[in-house]
Write a protein that holds these residues in place. Structure first.
Motif, PDB file in Angstrom:
ATOM      1  N   VAL A 238       0.851  -1.189   0.000  1.00 19.87           N
ATOM      2  CA  VAL A 238       0.000   0.000   0.000  1.00 19.87           C
ATOM      3  C   VAL A 238       0.888   1.242   0.000  1.00 19.87           C
ATOM      4  N   TYR A 239       0.427   2.251  -0.734  1.00 20.72           N
ATOM      5  CA  TYR A 239       1.174   3.512  -0.828  1.00 20.72           C
ATOM      6  C   TYR A 239       0.538   4.558   0.074  1.00 20.72           C
ATOM      7  N   TYR A 240       1.391   5.381   0.653  1.00 21.88           N
ATOM      8  CA  TYR A 240       0.881   6.528   1.385  1.00 21.88           C
ATOM      9  C   TYR A 240       0.477   7.591   0.368  1.00 21.88           C
ATOM     10  N   PHE A 241      -0.524   8.379   0.720  1.00 27.27           N
ATOM     11  CA  PHE A 241      -1.017   9.398  -0.202  1.00 27.27           C
ATOM     12  C   PHE A 241      -0.717  10.791   0.331  1.00 27.27           C
ATOM     13  N   LEU A 242      -0.288  11.654  -0.583  1.00 24.71           N
ATOM     14  CA  LEU A 242       0.050  13.024  -0.225  1.00 24.71           C
ATOM     15  C   LEU A 242      -1.146  13.936  -0.495  1.00 24.71           C
ATOM     16  N   PRO A 243      -1.512  14.785   0.460  1.00 21.97           N
ATOM     17  CA  PRO A 243      -2.655  15.688   0.245  1.00 21.97           C
ATOM     18  C   PRO A 243      -2.317  16.806  -0.724  1.00 21.97           C
ATOM     19  N   LEU A 244      -3.294  17.179  -1.537  1.00 18.54           N
ATOM     20  CA  LEU A 244      -3.156  18.293  -2.461  1.00 18.54           C
ATOM     21  C   LEU A 244      -4.240  19.327  -2.162  1.00 18.54           C
ATOM     22  N   PRO A 245      -4.070  20.563  -2.609  1.00 18.33           N
ATOM     23  CA  PRO A 245      -5.126  21.561  -2.424  1.00 18.33           C
ATOM     24  C   PRO A 245      -6.442  21.091  -3.037  1.00 18.33           C
ATOM     25  N   GLY A 246      -7.524  21.412  -2.376  1.00 22.32           N
ATOM     26  CA  GLY A 246      -8.834  21.003  -2.877  1.00 22.32           C
ATOM     27  C   GLY A 246      -9.291  19.656  -2.353  1.00 22.32           C
ATOM     28  N   GLY A 247      -8.510  19.061  -1.468  1.00 21.52           N
ATOM     29  CA  GLY A 247      -8.930  17.801  -0.862  1.00 21.52           C
ATOM     30  C   GLY A 247      -8.574  16.563  -1.654  1.00 21.52           C
ATOM     31  N   THR A 248      -7.817  16.689  -2.742  1.00 22.35           N
ATOM     32  CA  THR A 248      -7.405  15.520  -3.521  1.00 22.35           C
ATOM     33  C   THR A 248      -6.073  14.985  -3.005  1.00 22.35           C
ATOM     34  N   THR A 249      -5.703  13.804  -3.487  1.00 26.26           N
ATOM     35  CA  THR A 249      -4.452  13.186  -3.054  1.00 26.26           C
ATOM     36  C   THR A 249      -3.743  12.551  -4.251  1.00 26.26           C
ATOM     37  N   VAL A 250      -2.451  12.338  -4.099  1.00 30.36           N
ATOM     38  CA  VAL A 250      -1.678  11.602  -5.097  1.00 30.36           C
ATOM     39  C   VAL A 250      -0.808  10.581  -4.369  1.00 30.36           C
ATOM     40  N   PRO A 251      -0.498   9.435  -5.018  1.00 29.41           N
ATOM     41  CA  PRO A 251       0.357   8.445  -4.358  1.00 29.41           C
ATOM     42  C   PRO A 251       1.763   8.970  -4.156  1.00 29.41           C
ATOM     43  N   ASP A 252       2.316   8.686  -3.014  1.00 30.56           N
ATOM     44  CA  ASP A 252       3.715   8.991  -2.733  1.00 30.56           C
ATOM     45  C   ASP A 252       4.526   7.751  -3.116  1.00 30.56           C
ATOM     46  N   GLN A 253       5.156   7.791  -4.279  1.00 35.12           N
ATOM     47  CA  GLN A 253       5.834   6.608  -4.799  1.00 35.12           C
ATOM     48  C   GLN A 253       7.012   6.169  -3.927  1.00 35.12           C
ATOM     49  N   ASP A 254       7.509   7.072  -3.102  1.00 34.93           N
ATOM     50  CA  ASP A 254       8.626   6.725  -2.224  1.00 34.93           C
ATOM     51  C   ASP A 254       8.145   6.284  -0.847  1.00 34.93           C
ATOM     52  N   GLY A 255       6.859   6.387  -0.610  1.00 30.78           N
ATOM     53  CA  GLY A 255       6.335   5.999   0.698  1.00 30.78           C
ATOM     54  C   GLY A 255       5.332   4.867   0.574  1.00 30.78           C
ATOM     55  N   PHE A 256       5.733   3.668   0.961  1.00 29.05           N
ATOM     56  CA  PHE A 256       4.829   2.523   0.860  1.00 29.05           C
ATOM     57  C   PHE A 256       5.143   1.541   1.979  1.00 29.05           C
ATOM     58  N   ALA A 257       4.235   0.607   2.171  1.00 30.38           N
ATOM     59  CA  ALA A 257       4.429  -0.429   3.180  1.00 30.38           C
ATOM     60  C   ALA A 257       3.915  -1.752   2.642  1.00 30.38           C
ATOM     61  N   ASP A 258       4.676  -2.809   2.889  1.00 30.59           N
ATOM     62  CA  ASP A 258       4.192  -4.165   2.609  1.00 30.59           C
ATOM     63  C   ASP A 258       3.522  -4.647   3.891  1.00 30.59           C
ATOM     64  N   ILE A 259       2.238  -4.949   3.814  1.00 32.22           N
ATOM     65  CA  ILE A 259       1.467  -5.243   5.018  1.00 32.22           C
ATOM     66  C   ILE A 259       0.874  -6.645   4.969  1.00 32.22           C
ATOM     67  N   SER A 260       0.286  -7.049   6.075  1.00 30.74           N
ATOM     68  CA  SER A 260      -0.341  -8.361   6.166  1.00 30.74           C
ATOM     69  C   SER A 260      -1.600  -8.409   5.310  1.00 30.74           C
ATOM     70  N   SER A 261      -1.872  -9.581   4.764  1.00 30.59           N
ATOM     71  CA  SER A 261      -3.192  -9.818   4.191  1.00 30.59           C
ATOM     72  C   SER A 261      -4.180  -9.880   5.357  1.00 30.59           C
ATOM     73  N   TYR A 262      -5.366  -9.319   5.159  1.00 30.68           N
ATOM     74  CA  TYR A 262      -6.321  -9.326   6.267  1.00 30.68           C
ATOM     75  C   TYR A 262      -7.760  -9.244   5.779  1.00 30.68           C
ATOM     76  N   ILE A 263      -8.661  -9.618   6.678  1.00 32.41           N
ATOM     77  CA  ILE A 263     -10.089  -9.512   6.462  1.00 32.41           C
ATOM     78  C   ILE A 263     -10.601  -8.466   7.439  1.00 32.41           C
ATOM     79  N   GLN A 264     -11.426  -7.530   6.970  1.00 36.00           N
ATOM     80  CA  GLN A 264     -11.985  -6.531   7.882  1.00 36.00           C
ATOM     81  C   GLN A 264     -13.454  -6.847   8.137  1.00 36.00           C
ATOM     82  N   ILE A 265     -13.814  -6.917   9.419  1.00 35.33           N
ATOM     83  CA  ILE A 265     -15.179  -7.190   9.850  1.00 35.33           C
ATOM     84  C   ILE A 265     -15.714  -5.974  10.599  1.00 35.33           C
ATOM     85  N   SER A 266     -16.956  -5.577  10.305  1.00 37.66           N
ATOM     86  CA  SER A 266     -17.605  -4.507  11.060  1.00 37.66           C
ATOM     87  C   SER A 266     -18.930  -5.008  11.627  1.00 37.66           C
TER      88      SER A 266
END
Length: 269
Positions: free
Chosen positions: A109-137
């Motif tokens: 997953v990539y971290y997203f950088l905020p832009l003016p107007g409430g939009t975002t862009v991917p930060d190609q240098d900022g990412f994390a390899d994370i666990s596979s998971y199931i989300q329950i609510s």
């Protein structure tokens, strides 16, 4: 109820003024005055999930944007729901004449950088390899518990030929449950390792007064050490065991269909 509050407050004000203007009334007034008021709260079923959030499996206080969720998003907005199911890939597996264990690539997953107007862009240098998971609510409010199971098909060739890798087994280990909900409400039944087959295998079950809120059911957080030039880390906790004697076709993609089932009443004790 607002009208009742106004009447009582006016009465208190008039009484106070009476005390100030007419000292002779003081002997007839108690030293303290007690008034009552009410609040009205109408509890609606938790079905409006327009503000649904997706959490990091290792830190539930952090949130993921929709476009960054490492799995399949369930568009339903029920009050008891599987929000996310994982997708596994074992690309790079090599054919062998002996028993082999292949390990799934970790979702990135990539971290997203905020832009003016409430939009975002991917930060190609900022990412994390994370666990596979199931989300329950569980937003029902009944606190009646739930359970999650999984079953799987055979490992079948993706070309529709019906060929399969006989004896292949998908195994999960290091299973955990995390949430921003107080840990005393954590689901008490958690199978830390399972082997997926055609029958429902219990992963986690919340008894009565457990499992309220949103939970990340993580499939481990251990990874294999890889070469620094390797594009992806592999997780130790999602393993595909393939017998050496099983037939395998070079350059063929094999698929296994997983069925995740969330039951609203736990059958496990």
């Amino acid at each position: 109820m607002k009208k009742m509050k106004l009447i009582k407050m006016n009465g208190l004000l008039a009484l106070t003024l009476g005390i100030l203007l007419s000292p002779s009334f003081m002997s007839n007034v108690s030293a303290s005055t007690t008034l009552e008021s009410d609040i009205d709260v109408q509890m609606s079923p938790g079905k409006d999930r327009a503000d649904k959030e997706y959490i990091f499996p290792f830190d539930p206080n952090k949130k993921l944007l929709d476009q960054n969720v490492p799995g399949l998003i369930n568009s339903d907005k029920s009050s008891l729901l599987i929000d996310i199911t994982p997708v596994f890939d074992f690309y790079g597996a090599s054919i062998s004449g002996k028993d082999e264990n292949y390990y799934s690539n970790m979702p990135r997953v990539y971290y997203f950088l905020p832009l003016p107007g409430g939009t975002t862009v991917p930060d190609q240098d900022g990412f994390a390899d994370i666990s596979s998971y199931i989300q329950i609510s569980d937003l029902r409010g009944s606190n009646s518990g739930w359970e999650l199971t999984v079953s799987g098909s055979k490992l079948l060739a993706g070309n529709g030929s019906g060929d399969s890798i006989d004896g292949a087994e998908l195994q999960f280990s290091g299973i955990t449950a995390k949430s921003v909900t107080d840990s005393k409400y954590k689901p008490s039944i958690l199978n830390e390792s399972i082997t997926v087959n055609s029958q429902d295998s219990l992963i986690v079950a919340a008894k009565s007064r457990e499992g309220m809120g949103t939970w990340a059911i993580s499939l481990g957080n251990e990874y294999l050490e890889t070469d620094k030039y390797s594009p992806r880390r592999k997780t130790k906790n999602v393993k595909l065991h393939v017998p050496g004697e099983a037939k395998k076709v070079p350059d063929q993609t094999y698929l296994m269909e997983l069925t995740w089932t969330l039951s609203n009443t736990p059958t496990s004790s």
